[in-house]
Design a protein around this motif. Sequence first.
Motif, PDB file in Angstrom:
ATOM      1  N   GLU A   1       8.487  21.098 -20.287  1.00  0.00           N
ATOM      2  CA  GLU A   1       8.754  20.975 -21.469  1.00  0.00           C
ATOM      3  C   GLU A   1       7.708  20.090 -22.115  1.00  0.00           C
ATOM      4  OE1 GLU A   1      11.427  21.837 -22.797  1.00  0.00           O
ATOM      5  OE2 GLU A   1      12.310  22.727 -21.197  1.00  0.00           O
ATOM      6  N   ILE A   2       7.669  20.315 -23.523  1.00  0.00           N
ATOM      7  CA  ILE A   2       6.598  19.308 -24.432  1.00  0.00           C
ATOM      8  C   ILE A   2       7.222  18.875 -25.440  1.00  0.00           C
ATOM      9  CG2 ILE A   2       4.286  19.884 -25.365  1.00  0.00           C
ATOM     10  CD1 ILE A   2       4.047  22.422 -23.866  1.00  0.00           C
ATOM     11  N   GLY A   3       7.067  17.509 -25.548  1.00  0.00           N
ATOM     12  CA  GLY A   3       7.654  16.953 -26.701  1.00  0.00           C
ATOM     13  C   GLY A   3       6.286  16.103 -27.259  1.00  0.00           C
ATOM     14  N   ILE A   4       6.627  15.744 -28.497  1.00  0.00           N
ATOM     15  CA  ILE A   4       5.720  14.939 -29.223  1.00  0.00           C
ATOM     16  C   ILE A   4       6.343  13.390 -29.619  1.00  0.00           C
ATOM     17  CG2 ILE A   4       4.114  14.906 -31.351  1.00  0.00           C
ATOM     18  CD1 ILE A   4       4.392  17.734 -31.444  1.00  0.00           C
ATOM     19  N   GLY A   5       5.695  12.501 -29.365  1.00  0.00           N
ATOM     20  CA  GLY A   5       5.980  11.285 -29.611  1.00  0.00           C
ATOM     21  C   GLY A   5       5.921  10.828 -31.040  1.00  0.00           C
TER      22      GLY A   5
ATOM     23  N   GLU B 129       4.038  14.649 -24.871  1.00  0.00           N
ATOM     24  CA  GLU B 129       4.859  14.264 -23.735  1.00  0.00           C
ATOM     25  C   GLU B 129       5.038  15.314 -22.885  1.00  0.00           C
ATOM     26  OE1 GLU B 129       7.908  12.055 -25.926  1.00  0.00           O
ATOM     27  OE2 GLU B 129       6.883  10.529 -26.082  1.00  0.00           O
ATOM     28  N   LEU B 130       4.842  15.538 -21.762  1.00  0.00           N
ATOM     29  CA  LEU B 130       4.860  16.742 -20.883  1.00  0.00           C
ATOM     30  C   LEU B 130       5.675  16.371 -19.742  1.00  0.00           C
ATOM     31  CD1 LEU B 130       1.009  17.798 -20.538  1.00  0.00           C
ATOM     32  CD2 LEU B 130       2.737  18.246 -22.426  1.00  0.00           C
ATOM     33  N   SER B 131       6.774  17.243 -19.436  1.00  0.00           N
ATOM     34  CA  SER B 131       7.701  17.324 -18.253  1.00  0.00           C
ATOM     35  C   SER B 131       6.947  18.324 -17.274  1.00  0.00           C
ATOM     36  CB  SER B 131       8.836  17.530 -18.527  1.00  0.00           C
ATOM     37  OG  SER B 131       9.736  17.618 -17.477  1.00  0.00           O
ATOM     38  N   ILE B 132       6.545  17.716 -16.103  1.00  0.00           N
ATOM     39  CA  ILE B 132       5.903  18.511 -15.053  1.00  0.00           C
ATOM     40  C   ILE B 132       6.770  18.740 -13.788  1.00  0.00           C
ATOM     41  CG2 ILE B 132       3.729  19.018 -13.837  1.00  0.00           C
ATOM     42  CD1 ILE B 132       2.549  17.100 -15.941  1.00  0.00           C
ATOM     43  N   ALA B 133       6.909  19.918 -13.436  1.00  0.00           N
ATOM     44  CA  ALA B 133       7.588  20.265 -12.184  1.00  0.00           C
ATOM     45  C   ALA B 133       6.599  20.618 -10.995  1.00  0.00           C
ATOM     46  CB  ALA B 133       8.919  21.512 -12.304  1.00  0.00           C
ATOM     47  N   SER B 134       6.974  20.221  -9.983  1.00  0.00           N
ATOM     48  CA  SER B 134       6.097  20.550  -8.832  1.00  0.00           C
ATOM     49  C   SER B 134       6.881  20.668  -7.405  1.00  0.00           C
ATOM     50  CB  SER B 134       5.140  19.328  -8.412  1.00  0.00           C
ATOM     51  OG  SER B 134       4.160  19.570  -7.335  1.00  0.00           O
ATOM     52  N   GLY B 135       7.297  21.674  -6.947  1.00  0.00           N
ATOM     53  CA  GLY B 135       8.177  21.835  -6.008  1.00  0.00           C
ATOM     54  C   GLY B 135       9.252  21.642  -5.837  1.00  0.00           C
TER      55      GLY B 135
END
Length: 374
Positions: A176-180, A186-192
């Motif tokens: 996901e990418i948001g803008i403050g 503002e990045l939501s990052i998944a890892s495993g």
Amino acid sequence: MTAPDIETVVVGAGLVGLAAARALALAGHDVLVLERHAAIGQETSSRSSEVIHAGLYYPPGSLRAKFCVEGRRLLYEFARETGVPVARCGKLLVATAAADCARLDALAANARACGVKDLASLTAAEARALEPELSCAAAVLSPSTGVIDSHALLVALEGHLRAEDGNVVLNHAVEEIGIGSDGTFELSIASGTQAPARLTARNLVLAAGLGATRLGTRIPYRPGYRVPQVYPARGHYYALASKAPFRHLVYPMPDSGWLGIHLTLDIAGRAKFGPDLEWQDGEPSYVFDEQDGARRAAFEAEIRRYWPGLPGGALHPAYVGVRPKIYKAGEPVADFAIHGASHHGVDRLVALYGIESPGLTSSLAIGAHVAGML
């Protein structure tokens, strides 16, 4: 205003993403590259023809033409400076029938209008003097066309980035990418299996290739802007079981946006043929589908138009590449789409769509252009 976690995030560690990250790092940015796969260059970048194009096919004034001609120069310089294996072997663009000679002349004129000044028009006899196994009515020699080791190029770009204190983080997918309120991304990052992490950045470059549309649509834009739609197109490559009797690359006349089943040589001189063009629905597949021998037969028929001496049974499956096109089958070929604030209204965001051929050739020029936009 809270300082962001990182100055500049590049999403995608293919050739274009790494080239942009390197150019930004050289310009003084603090750069982090996020890559969803377990290694760099796992999609389009590692499954191409590995050709350094001269710039023959693209409309004069287009981004494809501009970046191909400039990128070719930069790529040869970079390879020489870094030791990336490269061979300026030249290419023969061939008209296999007399009816194609006028189109061949038009393509040569188009290339010259794009700034390609070293072409030579050849008669059939002159072409055969260069390649005795070749069959054609006429040809154009492009001496500045070459091939490069794309894997070594990826490693060299990553090395340059790290030397400038940039970093690449693998197995991290931006979801996901948001803008403050202050314009910070503002990045939501998944890892495993870990819970999604949050990362903020002042600048954002989307160089996600096949995933570009999915990510692009996560961002709020000004009214009226539409994210380009990516349409994946597969291409199969066959390799030659024996040594090819050619020293140059051989390309037939293009068909719209498809360059035909061409003969290319890798750095070691091994020959491969392809790609064909197969539009995909849904998630693209890298599984090689021989179609019960029909695909091989179609390849052999196309190749024998310019190499009638191709031995039977000489082709064996090599790999499948998938290109992120931004036009549908039957539509006019679209130019590269490199969108900044003037397109979408979001400051400090550069999004790249439809970077297919000549994307490898253009990579360093595109990287410099992206750095200039930020």
